[in-house]
Scaffold this active site. Structure first.
Site, short mmCIF file in Angstrom:
data_model
loop_
_atom_site.label_atom_id
_atom_site.label_comp_id
_atom_site.label_asym_id
_atom_site.label_seq_id
_atom_site.Cartn_x
_atom_site.Cartn_y
_atom_site.Cartn_z
N ASP A 1 32.76 24.10 -56.46
CA ASP A 1 32.28 25.47 -56.67
C ASP A 1 30.83 25.49 -57.12
O ASP A 1 30.21 26.55 -57.15
CB ASP A 1 33.14 26.18 -57.72
CG ASP A 1 34.46 26.69 -57.15
OD1 ASP A 1 34.58 26.77 -55.92
OD2 ASP A 1 35.37 27.00 -57.96
N LYS B 1 40.09 30.19 -45.77
CA LYS B 1 39.80 29.38 -46.95
C LYS B 1 41.01 29.46 -47.87
O LYS B 1 41.31 30.52 -48.42
CB LYS B 1 38.54 29.88 -47.66
CG LYS B 1 38.14 29.02 -48.86
CD LYS B 1 36.81 29.52 -49.44
CE LYS B 1 36.36 28.62 -50.59
NZ LYS B 1 35.06 29.07 -51.15
N TRP B 2 41.70 28.34 -48.05
CA TRP B 2 42.95 28.27 -48.80
C TRP B 2 42.65 27.73 -50.20
O TRP B 2 42.40 26.56 -50.39
CB TRP B 2 43.93 27.35 -48.06
CG TRP B 2 45.31 27.26 -48.62
CD1 TRP B 2 45.68 26.77 -49.84
CD2 TRP B 2 46.52 27.64 -47.96
NE1 TRP B 2 47.05 26.83 -49.98
CE2 TRP B 2 47.60 27.36 -48.84
CE3 TRP B 2 46.82 28.19 -46.70
CZ2 TRP B 2 48.93 27.60 -48.50
CZ3 TRP B 2 48.13 28.43 -46.36
CH2 TRP B 2 49.17 28.13 -47.25
N ASP B 3 42.70 28.63 -51.19
CA ASP B 3 42.30 28.26 -52.54
C ASP B 3 43.53 27.99 -53.42
O ASP B 3 44.66 28.32 -53.07
CB ASP B 3 41.46 29.39 -53.16
CG ASP B 3 40.40 28.86 -54.11
OD1 ASP B 3 40.55 27.71 -54.60
OD2 ASP B 3 39.43 29.59 -54.39
N ASN C 1 43.66 27.86 -57.77
CA ASN C 1 42.71 27.92 -58.87
C ASN C 1 43.26 27.61 -60.26
O ASN C 1 42.68 28.05 -61.24
CB ASN C 1 42.03 29.29 -58.90
CG ASN C 1 40.86 29.35 -57.95
OD1 ASN C 1 39.98 28.50 -57.98
ND2 ASN C 1 40.84 30.36 -57.10
#
Length: 798
Positions: A548, A476-478, A480
């Site tokens: 989210d 999972k490549w976030d 933010n």
């Protein structure tokens, strides 16, 4: 199919299976846009080209030789400033002498076949059968060439456009704006639809009438943004899901984008799409060229569903790539909402064992596993395991999870750095900030300068080490935070306008390198949820975290928004605990599943603390989803008005539904033999027993069996009404009440019918009566606030 008629002033005709796009070179050398719409027979421009005898009053005449031509009142394929067109321009250039007039006129064209999926650092669509037309324009006074590149995908009724600017002069020029596509439409009554929002409430559809003002959808955050998705629609007024003319537009780009619609004083409507020109500037030296991101456009005469189907097919066939393109996606459990930063190997393993029991296939360890990451103030950039939490490192916990029979995945945020990190201490010059000036941060972190090749190389090397340190199946490549104080120390002062675009080019290089190096890893894009949900990311990652916000009521609207432009195999969705962690709303666990199952299903809840009833429900949900997974992930998706959209609500007449109250989706297999339909409401309607389900996309002549999903409900949902039938008085929420509820469950109504496809779609499936305060039995539909139902549909073999 591309057809070219004529020589010096050719007519270009671009045909797909059901659409036609036509343009004509004028005597002036400009290219007139003639038509884009449903497929028509066309062998000349006769009747399509505009007739001009005199230029409109007070307008600028292009030249003495063409006294009837004012560019302000022409439908153009490309526009610029300085020669009379005062509408928003396609291109804006500062020439070597400082002037800003551009006059780009037709020079020639070329045809080719095939598209390989990327060029000059930008991802593009791909396909061996793609037909490509390149039309070259030239500004002889300023020694500049512009290529307008059209790519035709007949199988999906999509045409894409890019543009390339070449400096043939001796000095530098500066590009202030260069769009990817422009269409000038005839006067008409148009509606511009955008998908906007913010964190936790992405993809809200907004329809705006195209009047005299300019309407703009854009991002200036450094990413495609949750504020304004690059997918937009332009439709004729009165267009519905199933009827009417609609154009869909998107951009294969993950950075600052720009879409505008403008109605001229003469009624013509101009659409533009491309890189956001705000703060953008690109220095182009002699012999250099600049390529824009690819713009995607499609047209349908069968409403929004028709357009969406074409966009879905295009993305699935010509954007998604790699081994996971058509592979069924696993059901996962993510540790975030169960643990947040407070993880440990023992805690994660308890969660993983529960995951295995209920049928989960992939266990994902989210944030908190690296450096000294106990909150969001530290450690980004320090990509090594925290051995206090994971004594055996990544490999240790990965091996233990895999020994349970589960795949193992991790969360990373490679583009960011914390001030409190070893990486920042070692390389403060790699962070994007203006030297000597105060810096504004977001989420206690800074953006790494991916315009710098050294930073790109570092991320590639570090992530390669992480991804090869254990048998990792999923990443999972976030990302933010949005950009602030944009500056790159790797570029000189006169090139700082290039930073945001160079960042995106650097990001694409990193993603391309890592996905090719680790082809079997399932990469999922994430940027605070939907902050970077776009075709650029989907060119490398086959799925993206939709938001989210996991609240089912909000997610129903968010996922509906995504469905207009993106196939649901790209949208990941999770079932989470209640009260929901983003809204504190309580929704039934079956509704949470029903909504999430129409994306790529996952769970984000604490299974260890979950009640037996909820664990049983999750186990049944996952078993059902696996049986129907292929249909739900790769079937044709349709939206429709819901079962009760003709029933009134408080404050509304009986003929006026509560806006946004109902959601109805159907997904149908490619061969139309299987389908799944869902209905959901936000608020219940009093005394509204009647309901009709109308699935879509079925074969009219095929007979199907439709069946409601078997479910059980908690008796306590009826509260004090239990005393209406109980032989003794039962006090609400008492031990007695809880004990009865433990042993006695309310079964969902039985819904089972055999009907032909046309009967279901047009007459509808009349459902069991809903509870309306006038009695209840097991044949009634318990349909409270946030209630929903899932119906499976299968072809009956004769």
């Amino acid at each position: 199919m591309i057809t070219v008629k004529g020589d010096k002033t050719p007519l270009f005709i671009l045909d797909t299976g059901h659409t036609t796009y036509a343009m004509k070179v004028l005597d002036t050398g400009h290219i007139e846009h003639l038509y884009y719409g449903r497929k028509i027979h066309l062998d000349s421009e006769d009747g399509l080209t505009e007739q001009h005898e005199f230029a409109p009053g007070t307008s600028v005449v292009y030249s003495p030789e063409h006294g009837n031509i004012s560019l302000e009142d022409m439908r153009l394929e490309m526009s610029s400033y300085g020669k009379g067109d005062v509408r928003e321009a396609f291109v804006e250039i500062v020439n070597t002498d400082g002037s800003r007039t551009s006059d780009l006129l037709y020079k020639g064209y070329a045809e080719s076949k095939g598209r390989d999926g990327g060029t000059e650092g930008l991802p593009t669509s791909f396909g061996e059968d793609a037909e490509v037309l390149t039309v070259t324009l030239e500004d002889k006074d300023n020694h500049i060439r512009l290529e307008l590149i059209y790519c035709v995908y007949s199988d999906t009724d999509v045409i894409t456009r890019t543009s390339r600017l070449i400096n043939d002069g001796d000095g530098d020029i500066r590009i202030r704006r260069l769009m990817s596509t422009q269409i000038d439409f005839d006067p008409g009554d148009y509606v511009f639809s955008t998908f906007t929002g913010a964190w936790a409430r992405e993809m809200k559809r907004t329809d705006m009438s195209v009047a005299s003002a300019r309407l703009v959808n854009s991002s200036y955050t450094g990413n495609s943004s949750n504020r304004a998705n690059p997918f937009v629609m332009l439709s004729s007024r009165g267009c519905t899901e199933d009827y009417g003319d609609v154009y869909g537009f998107n951009l294969v780009y993950s950075g600052n984008h720009y879409e505008s619609v403008e109605k001229s004083p003469y009624g013509k409507v101009r659409f533009l799409s491309g890189i956001n020109p705000t703060s953008f500037e690109w220095k182009l030296a002699k012999g250099e060229s600049f390529l824009t991101p690819e713009a995607v456009m499609t047209y349908s005469s069968t409403g929004y569903n028709g357009m969406s189907g074409q966009m879905h097919d295009f993305v699935s066939k010509h954007i998604l790539r790699g081994p996971w393109k058509d592979r069924l996606r696993p059901v996962l459990l993510n540790s975030w909402e169960a643990s947040y930063f407070k993880i440990s190997e023992s805690k994660l393993m308890r969660l993983a064992r529960k995951a295995k029991q209920v049928g989960i296939e992939l266990f994902v360890m989210d944030d908190g596993w690296f450096g000294e990451r106990n909150d969001d103030t530290t450690s980004l950039g320090d990509w090594f395991p925290d051995t206090a939490k994971l004594p055996g490192g990544l490999k240790g916990i990965c091996d233990k999870v895999r020994a349970l029979g589960l795949q193992f995945g991790i969360w990373v945020e490679p583009e960011m750095v914390s001030r409190e990190s070893g990486l920042y201490l070692a390389h403060p010059e790699w962070a994007m900030e203006i030297p000597g000036k105060s810096h504004s941060e977001g989420r206690n972190q800074m953006v790494l300068d991916l315009a710098n090749v050294e930073v790109q190389d570092h991320i590639i090397n570090v992530m390669s080490r992480v991804f090869s340190s254990a048998e990792i199946s999923y990443v999972k490549w976030d990302m933010n935070r949005n950009f602030s104080d944009v500056f790159s120390r790797s570029l000189p002062a006169d090139r700082q306008g290039e930073v945001t675009h160079r960042y995106i080019l650097g990001l694409y290089r990193v993603m391309k390198t890592l996905t090719e190096k680790f082809p079997d890893i399932l990469f999922e894009g994430c940027a605070s949820g939907g902050n970077r949900f776009d075709l650029g990311i989907l060119s490398y990652f086959p799925q993206i975290w939709g938001s989210d916000d996991t609240d089912a009521a909000v997610r129903a609207e968010i996922q509906t928004g995504y469905s207009y432009g993106y196939p649901m195999s790209c949208v990941t969705a999770h079932v989470s605990d209640c009260p929901n962690h983003q809204t504190l709303r309580r929704t039934p666990i079956e509704t949470r599943f029903n909504v999430a199952s129409f994306g790529v299903l996952g769970y984000e809840c604490n299974l260890v603390d979950m009640s037996k009833d909820d664990l049983d429900a999750v186990t049944a949900q996952i078993a059902m989803y696996k049986k129907w997974r292929k249909v739900m992930q790769f079937g044709r998706f349709y939206r429709r008005s819901s079962v009760n959209d003709s029933i009134g609500a408080p404050g509304f007449s009986c003929l006026e539904p509560l806006p946004g109250n109902d959601t109805s989706w159907t997904v149908v297999s490619a061969d139309k033999s299987r389908a799944v339909s869902m209905t959901m409401q936000i608020l219940t309607h009093p005394n509204a027993q009647w309901g009709v389900l109308k699935p879509m996309g079925l074969d009219e002549d095929t007979k199907y069996h439709i069946e409601g999903r078997k479910m059980k409900f908690d008796l306590r949902e009826f509260g004090g009404l239990i005393n209406y039938v109980a032989p003794i008085h039962v006090r609400q929420d008492s031990l007695q009440h809880r004990t009865i509820a433990r042993f006695y469950k309310m079964k969902a109504e039985s819904e089972s019918h055999d009907m032909y496809g046309d009967a279901m779609m047009y007459a509808g499936v009349h459902l069991r009566s809903a509870f309306a305060s006038g009695g209840y039995n097991e044949n009634m539909r318990y349909y409270p606030d946030f209630g929903s139902r899932l119906y499976t549909i299968e072809k009956i073999d004769k």
